[in-house]
Design an enzyme around this catalytic site. Structure first.
Site, PDB file in Angstrom:
ATOM      1  N   THR A 158      -3.799   6.632   9.802  1.00  0.00           N
ATOM      2  CA  THR A 158      -4.573   7.216   8.706  1.00  0.00           C
ATOM      3  C   THR A 158      -3.728   7.120   7.433  1.00  0.00           C
ATOM      4  OG1 THR A 158      -3.741   9.459   9.115  1.00  0.00           O
ATOM      5  CG2 THR A 158      -5.708   8.789  10.344  1.00  0.00           C
ATOM      6  N   LYS A 176      10.703   6.088   2.755  1.00  0.00           N
ATOM      7  CA  LYS A 176      11.303   5.131   3.697  1.00  0.00           C
ATOM      8  C   LYS A 176      12.802   5.346   3.822  1.00  0.00           C
ATOM      9  CE  LYS A 176       7.613   1.813   2.774  1.00  0.00           C
ATOM     10  NZ  LYS A 176       7.163   0.760   1.826  1.00  0.00           N
ATOM     11  N   GLU A 202      -1.967  -0.149  -6.299  1.00  0.00           N
ATOM     12  CA  GLU A 202      -3.127   0.733  -6.399  1.00  0.00           C
ATOM     13  C   GLU A 202      -3.526   0.887  -7.866  1.00  0.00           C
ATOM     14  OE1 GLU A 202      -4.212   2.515  -3.547  1.00  0.00           O
ATOM     15  OE2 GLU A 202      -2.691   1.495  -2.355  1.00  0.00           O
TER      16      GLU A 202
END
Lengths: 347, 347
Positions: A99, A227, A212
């Site tokens: 998700t 990360k 985006e």
């Protein structure tokens, strides 16, 4: 021949690509990897859900339109997303969680992972949220339940980083790493070297689907920071939280900065890094800086990602490859399942 | 806590570096890796041999001079190299084979490996000869005896290549690779880009100890060819012999070639490559050629080595790191032992 029953949680690009790989390659995997996969459940907040313990047809799932409630088109489907039922009651051995990444609290993905692990199911995920924010508790839960919690795809999609370090570098004396961990920002820097301004380069990245509409997670370093937390905690045994990592991005870098660096053989890169101090503590940062031409990350251009491991016995060992992409990230889930199979197989 | 008894066959740079690591790190390995090592035998055609089932002192071995028959200085030693006795009768669990590479028939290393495997001992080696020429029969023998035959160090010293591909890329659809597999020739090409002629650059490499007095194995591609055979047979399931691989080196490349390429953004590299054809056959070659600037190997400079794996699902995944060095190559032996320990531990 082993068959794993798998439930897909989130049916956007990544799990749809996994379904596509299953549709195309299941027979080959039986030969090549010693197992095949059967999709017994799918759930997605937008598309709805479906459960079939006898197996949903992977090709049919791939062909479904990305329209609200589309899973209701299946005989076994509903326009409602019965997440808990799909995770707990579909009979799945493995939950593939893909998700959206929530960088604040990792929800609802973290809850999905927890439900699965509590029910004694292996979890494979590509989601940075639950891993960066809750890895310790989720790993402890997996251990207590005797199942696996794998997340190779949370960093650099299917390019092996976590598993590479874990499997091939024990004993090498890993003391730190530097990485180019965000393809969008590296693409922007590369285009700026070719003469584009920051805004133009970002627009180009948006045009190509790299960035985006709101590019701040990529260009301000927030994506890299998650990360870095994952890598530092996993590889250096740190207990970093996101707020422990100083973070700046590339939006303040000018064309002049870039061209001045190039003139002296240097290249600006957004570097996520961590290293272990003498006292055992770990410091981490996300920061753009010019790298000398002979730095192992200086040659990483465009949307490619890379991590240079700093080791006592080998010096720098660097792995580079794709950092994103539907199929590339779906392969990360497959590689996690390969690892689970190896564990079960040898146990 | 596990303790493996190890015998060192060949006591040149690599096994001496392994002894040094044992002297410095054995206690840490018990914590970190779950095992320690005890040296129960050493043999070397020049230095002689020694056996002590209670353990030879690693630091004492490291301090021995590199003079003929030096192992006779030990109470348990002799100026003669009792290879067979050290391999078969020292009580070793693992034989670390690191004698010289014989590219013709792999001897005497191949015989040393065979003796060890026949006696039911694991073999770890950094020697390209037995692996390139006899891997199939040695692997079959190891399997029949229920022991391991590991050789990470035969390609790119301790930089993980064979194990990385085996452990992290199953299912990715590996169809080929390209590699910079010889540090000396890559160093020479890098210096030629800086303006040196071929002969000058080779002399510089010799000065630094990168190149032998007779540099032909490095600059004519013969060393790379052995590594291509090892990688192609291991990773692509080929059955190549050395003579199947067309091979040319870098000695015919002129400064003009190099500078012309640079002017158009290209860099000459000596590339060892193999790929699987549609019909399943594998073709391999060793050849110098100019790479475009965006090729994953174009940025590999100096003595660094790299392999770019070509995969269907991930595209190019590249690993780079040291290709030589005493300690770096000794780490390859350690990583082989870590793998053996993992197999035994999970069995």
């Amino acid at each position: 021949m082993t068959e794993y029953k798998i439930a897909l949680v989130g049916f956007g690009g990544v799990n749809r690509a996994l379904a596509q790989l299953i549709a195309e390659r299941n027979a080959r995997w039986q030969q090549e990897l010693g197992f095949s996969l059967k999709i017994v459940g799918v759930t997605d907040l937008f598309l709805g859900s479906a459960i079939d313990r006898d197996g949903l047809d992977a090709a049919t799932l791939v062909a479904l339109p990305a329209s609200k409630g589309a899973l209701a088109q299946l005989a076994q489907g509903s326009a409602e997303a019965f997440n808990e039922a799909v995770i707990k009651q579909s009979g799945a051995d493995i939950i593939a969680e893909a998700t959206f990444t929530n960088p604040k609290d990792g929800e609802p993905a973290a809850t999905f992972c927890r439900w699965a692990l509590e029910a004694g199911k292996h979890v494979v995920t590509t989601n940075k949220g639950p891993v960066a924010l809750h890895a310790q508790s989720l790993k402890a839960l997996a251990k207590a339940k005797g199942v696996s919690f794998e997340y190779e795809g949370a960093v650099m999609s299917g390019t092996p980083v976590l598993r590479m370090a874990r499997q091939t570098l024990p004993g090498a004396g890993l003391v730190g790493f530097e990485g180019i961990l965000n393809g969008t920002s590296n693409y922007v820097l590369t285009r700026m070297e070719e003469g584009l301004g920051f805004a133009e380069a970002v627009a180009k990245a948006q045009e190509l689907g790299y960035a985006e509409a709101d590019p701040s997670a990529d260009v301000e370093g927030y994506d890299v920071r998650l990360k870095v937390v994952i890598l530092a905690n996993e590889l250096l045994g740190a207990c970093l939280q996101v707020s422990d990592v100083a973070c700046s991005g590339i939006s303040a870098i000018t064309c002049d900065d870039i061209q001045q660096a190039l003139a002296s053989g240097q290249r600006w890169k957004l570097i996520g890094a961590a290293s272990r101090n003498q006292d055992g503590s770990v410091q981490a940062s996300v920061q753009a800086r010019p790298l000398p031409g002979n730095h192992p990350l200086a040659g990483i251009s465009g949307a490619t990602n890379a991590v240079a491991f700093d080791t006592k016995l080998l010096g720098a060992v660097t792995v580079s490859g794709p950092g994103a992409g539907r199929i590339e990230t779906a392969f990360a889930l497959l590689s996690d399942i390969v690892a689970i199979h190896a564990t079960k197989h040898s146990a």
